[in-house]
Motif scaffolding. Structure first.
Motif, PDB file in Angstrom:
ATOM      1  N   PHE A   1      46.461 -39.666  36.257  1.00 22.49           N
ATOM      2  CA  PHE A   1      46.399 -39.520  34.800  1.00 22.49           C
ATOM      3  C   PHE A   1      44.970 -39.795  34.317  1.00 22.49           C
ATOM      4  O   PHE A   1      44.306 -40.696  34.789  1.00 22.49           O
ATOM      5  CB  PHE A   1      47.353 -40.506  34.125  1.00 22.49           C
ATOM      6  CG  PHE A   1      47.295 -40.454  32.626  1.00 22.49           C
ATOM      7  CD1 PHE A   1      47.986 -39.478  31.927  1.00 22.49           C
ATOM      8  CD2 PHE A   1      46.542 -41.362  31.919  1.00 22.49           C
ATOM      9  CE1 PHE A   1      47.931 -39.410  30.544  1.00 22.49           C
ATOM     10  CE2 PHE A   1      46.486 -41.312  30.534  1.00 22.49           C
ATOM     11  CZ  PHE A   1      47.179 -40.333  29.849  1.00 22.49           C
ATOM     12  N   GLY A   2      44.519 -39.007  33.350  1.00 18.73           N
ATOM     13  CA  GLY A   2      43.229 -39.288  32.743  1.00 18.73           C
ATOM     14  C   GLY A   2      42.256 -38.135  32.825  1.00 18.73           C
ATOM     15  O   GLY A   2      41.177 -38.257  33.385  1.00 18.73           O
ATOM     16  N   THR A   3      42.645 -36.991  32.266  1.00 19.40           N
ATOM     17  CA  THR A   3      41.733 -35.854  32.234  1.00 19.40           C
ATOM     18  C   THR A   3      40.825 -35.907  31.020  1.00 19.40           C
ATOM     19  O   THR A   3      39.824 -35.206  30.955  1.00 19.40           O
ATOM     20  CB  THR A   3      42.518 -34.535  32.170  1.00 19.40           C
ATOM     21  OG1 THR A   3      43.295 -34.522  30.961  1.00 19.40           O
ATOM     22  CG2 THR A   3      43.427 -34.388  33.382  1.00 19.40           C
ATOM     23  N   GLY A   4      41.216 -36.739  30.043  1.00 14.06           N
ATOM     24  CA  GLY A   4      40.502 -36.755  28.772  1.00 14.06           C
ATOM     25  C   GLY A   4      41.175 -35.908  27.713  1.00 14.06           C
ATOM     26  O   GLY A   4      40.813 -35.958  26.548  1.00 14.06           O
ATOM     27  N   TYR A   5      42.183 -35.136  28.100  1.00 20.24           N
ATOM     28  CA  TYR A   5      42.866 -34.265  27.156  1.00 20.24           C
ATOM     29  C   TYR A   5      43.924 -35.019  26.354  1.00 20.24           C
ATOM     30  O   TYR A   5      44.325 -34.573  25.287  1.00 20.24           O
ATOM     31  CB  TYR A   5      43.522 -33.092  27.892  1.00 20.24           C
ATOM     32  CG  TYR A   5      42.531 -32.039  28.318  1.00 20.24           C
ATOM     33  CD1 TYR A   5      42.492 -30.801  27.692  1.00 20.24           C
ATOM     34  CD2 TYR A   5      41.616 -32.289  29.331  1.00 20.24           C
ATOM     35  CE1 TYR A   5      41.569 -29.834  28.073  1.00 20.24           C
ATOM     36  CE2 TYR A   5      40.695 -31.335  29.720  1.00 20.24           C
ATOM     37  CZ  TYR A   5      40.674 -30.105  29.083  1.00 20.24           C
ATOM     38  OH  TYR A   5      39.750 -29.173  29.463  1.00 20.24           O
ATOM     39  N   HIS A   6      44.399 -36.130  26.867  1.00 24.77           N
ATOM     40  CA  HIS A   6      45.443 -36.861  26.153  1.00 24.77           C
ATOM     41  C   HIS A   6      44.822 -37.746  25.076  1.00 24.77           C
ATOM     42  O   HIS A   6      43.760 -38.336  25.257  1.00 24.77           O
ATOM     43  CB  HIS A   6      46.243 -37.724  27.126  1.00 24.77           C
ATOM     44  CG  HIS A   6      47.563 -38.157  26.569  1.00 24.77           C
ATOM     45  ND1 HIS A   6      47.705 -39.262  25.769  1.00 24.77           N
ATOM     46  CD2 HIS A   6      48.806 -37.618  26.671  1.00 24.77           C
ATOM     47  CE1 HIS A   6      48.970 -39.392  25.420  1.00 24.77           C
ATOM     48  NE2 HIS A   6      49.660 -38.402  25.950  1.00 24.77           N
ATOM     49  N   ALA A   7      45.517 -37.824  23.945  1.00 25.52           N
ATOM     50  CA  ALA A   7      44.983 -38.561  22.801  1.00 25.52           C
ATOM     51  C   ALA A   7      44.696 -40.018  23.123  1.00 25.52           C
ATOM     52  O   ALA A   7      43.728 -40.597  22.601  1.00 25.52           O
ATOM     53  CB  ALA A   7      45.959 -38.461  21.633  1.00 25.52           C
ATOM     54  N   THR A   8      45.526 -40.647  23.954  1.00 29.88           N
ATOM     55  CA  THR A   8      45.311 -42.068  24.254  1.00 29.88           C
ATOM     56  C   THR A   8      44.008 -42.284  25.022  1.00 29.88           C
ATOM     57  O   THR A   8      43.304 -43.277  24.794  1.00 29.88           O
ATOM     58  CB  THR A   8      46.490 -42.635  25.059  1.00 29.88           C
ATOM     59  OG1 THR A   8      46.636 -41.895  26.277  1.00 29.88           O
ATOM     60  CG2 THR A   8      47.776 -42.539  24.279  1.00 29.88           C
ATOM     61  N   THR A   9      43.687 -41.361  25.930  1.00 30.78           N
ATOM     62  CA  THR A   9      42.416 -41.463  26.649  1.00 30.78           C
ATOM     63  C   THR A   9      41.255 -41.294  25.687  1.00 30.78           C
ATOM     64  O   THR A   9      40.262 -42.034  25.743  1.00 30.78           O
ATOM     65  CB  THR A   9      42.336 -40.394  27.754  1.00 30.78           C
ATOM     66  OG1 THR A   9      43.499 -40.455  28.563  1.00 30.78           O
ATOM     67  CG2 THR A   9      41.110 -40.616  28.621  1.00 30.78           C
ATOM     68  N   ARG A  10      41.381 -40.327  24.783  1.00 34.24           N
ATOM     69  CA  ARG A  10      40.311 -40.083  23.813  1.00 34.24           C
ATOM     70  C   ARG A  10      40.115 -41.286  22.898  1.00 34.24           C
ATOM     71  O   ARG A  10      38.975 -41.632  22.541  1.00 34.24           O
ATOM     72  CB  ARG A  10      40.655 -38.842  22.977  1.00 34.24           C
ATOM     73  CG  ARG A  10      40.707 -37.542  23.773  1.00 34.24           C
ATOM     74  CD  ARG A  10      39.328 -37.040  24.126  1.00 34.24           C
ATOM     75  NE  ARG A  10      38.558 -36.722  22.935  1.00 34.24           N
ATOM     76  CZ  ARG A  10      38.656 -35.582  22.254  1.00 34.24           C
ATOM     77  NH1 ARG A  10      39.515 -34.654  22.652  1.00 34.24           N
ATOM     78  NH2 ARG A  10      37.913 -35.373  21.188  1.00 34.24           N
ATOM     79  N   LEU A  11      41.196 -41.924  22.496  1.00 39.75           N
ATOM     80  CA  LEU A  11      41.078 -43.115  21.651  1.00 39.75           C
ATOM     81  C   LEU A  11      40.260 -44.204  22.345  1.00 39.75           C
ATOM     82  O   LEU A  11      39.415 -44.860  21.722  1.00 39.75           O
ATOM     83  CB  LEU A  11      42.470 -43.649  21.309  1.00 39.75           C
ATOM     84  CG  LEU A  11      43.230 -42.926  20.201  1.00 39.75           C
ATOM     85  CD1 LEU A  11      44.698 -43.329  20.205  1.00 39.75           C
ATOM     86  CD2 LEU A  11      42.610 -43.223  18.838  1.00 39.75           C
TER      87      LEU A  11
END
Length: 304
Positions: free
Chosen positions: A136-146
């Motif tokens: 998990f952690g491509t940068g596409y998910h909102a939680t990663t971006r936050l």
């Protein structure tokens, strides 16, 4: 080569039997999805919850000497399926096909996430070169971006960071590219440890990042007392594990050290904050990348 798919819709209680029959019929793989719109929240490690009503899709080599329609209806009758249908999938270069879904992303303050097969659109920006892999952690998910946006707002110079639930390693790698001195990445998934090390090497920060499974990290801390307390903890996980980890996190971070938590939806904030309030002073922020992401939340603040 073409592929034949058999689709069955059946009750949760019939899924295991359906899987058995499909594998006996020489299915190469089986995928399950929700037949309705039933949310499943936060499975803990080892848990595999299923929806009440499930669509099972089995894929077969289409060249097999099998009457797929007959097989599908026989299995459907045995598992009391409410629906059964067939479809074909044309062969593609699957190794390249999934790559089409990924493209460079611009985060806050000139931070970019760039798939490793694409040339960075802004070479002078802070570019995280990523291969999503299986973690998990491509940068596409909102939680990663936050979490990434929060990191760009911090002075990370010379800081030691623990990234708990590291996934692909994206948060720790971003921190190092933004000036951190050392990152210790931790995840329960061995694949995440592998992906994190590979992505650290890809971004030329492997000498400043070490990745561990939780028990190995605990042992490492006991043998190297000088690494604690850390300056910052990042944890993009889910509410239940974040709640259970709170007292442990409090032992890892220095007084006035900073923490950022994500993987939360708005209805979970009060419960998580209530637990963390004993050790941390936290403030919420919500995702603003897309309207559909606005239910994702972040908590960040300091160790009391």
């Amino acid at each position: 080569m073409a592929w034949q798919q058999i689709h069955l819709q059946c009750a949760n209680s019939q899924v295991e039997m359906a899987e058995t029959f499909l594998m006996e019929a020489q299915a190469l793989s089986i995928v399950m999805e929700d037949a309705g719109d039933q949310p499943l929240f936060e499975p803990m490690p080892g848990e595999s919850p299923l929806w009440d009503d499930v669509i099972i899709t089995a894929i077969f080599d289409a060249s097999l000497d099998i009457n797929f329609e007959e097989v599908a209806h026989q299995i459907a009758a045995q598992v009391d399926a409410s629906r059964v249908w067939l479809s074909e999938v044309e062969d593609k270069n699957w190794e390249r096909e999934w790559m089409k879904n990924y493209h460079p992303i611009e985060c806050a303050n000139n931070l970019w996430i760039v798939p490793n097969w694409i040339t960075p659109p802004k070479p002078d920006a802070t570019n995280i070169i990523m291969d999503p892999g299986l973690a998990f952690g491509t940068g596409y998910h909102a939680t990663t971006r936050l979490c990434l946006d929060w990191l760009t707002e911090q002075d990370l110079t010379g800081k030691t960071i623990i990234d708990y639930g590291c996934g692909s390693g994206i948060l720790g790698i971003a921190a190092l590219l933004l000036g951190a001195k050392q990152v210790y990445s931790v995840d329960i998934d061995p694949q995440a440890v592998i992906a994190t090390n590979q992505n650290a090497d890809r971004n030329q920060v492997a000498d400043k990042l070490q990745a561990f499974l939780p028990e190995a990290f605990t042992d490492f801390c006991e043998q190297n007392e000088n690494i604690l307390p850390a300056d910052i903890i990042t944890a993009n996980i889910l509410a239940k594990p974040l709640i259970s980890l709170c007292p442990y996190f409090a032992t890892l971070i220095k007084q006035d050290g900073k923490i950022v938590l994500s993987g939360l939806i708005e209805s979970q904030l009060s419960e998580v904050n209530a637990v963390y309030n004993e050790f941390f002073s936290l403030e919420p922020a919500h995702a603003y990348v897309k309207q559909d992401d606005s239910h994702w939340q972040r908590l960040s603040g300091q160790r009391r």
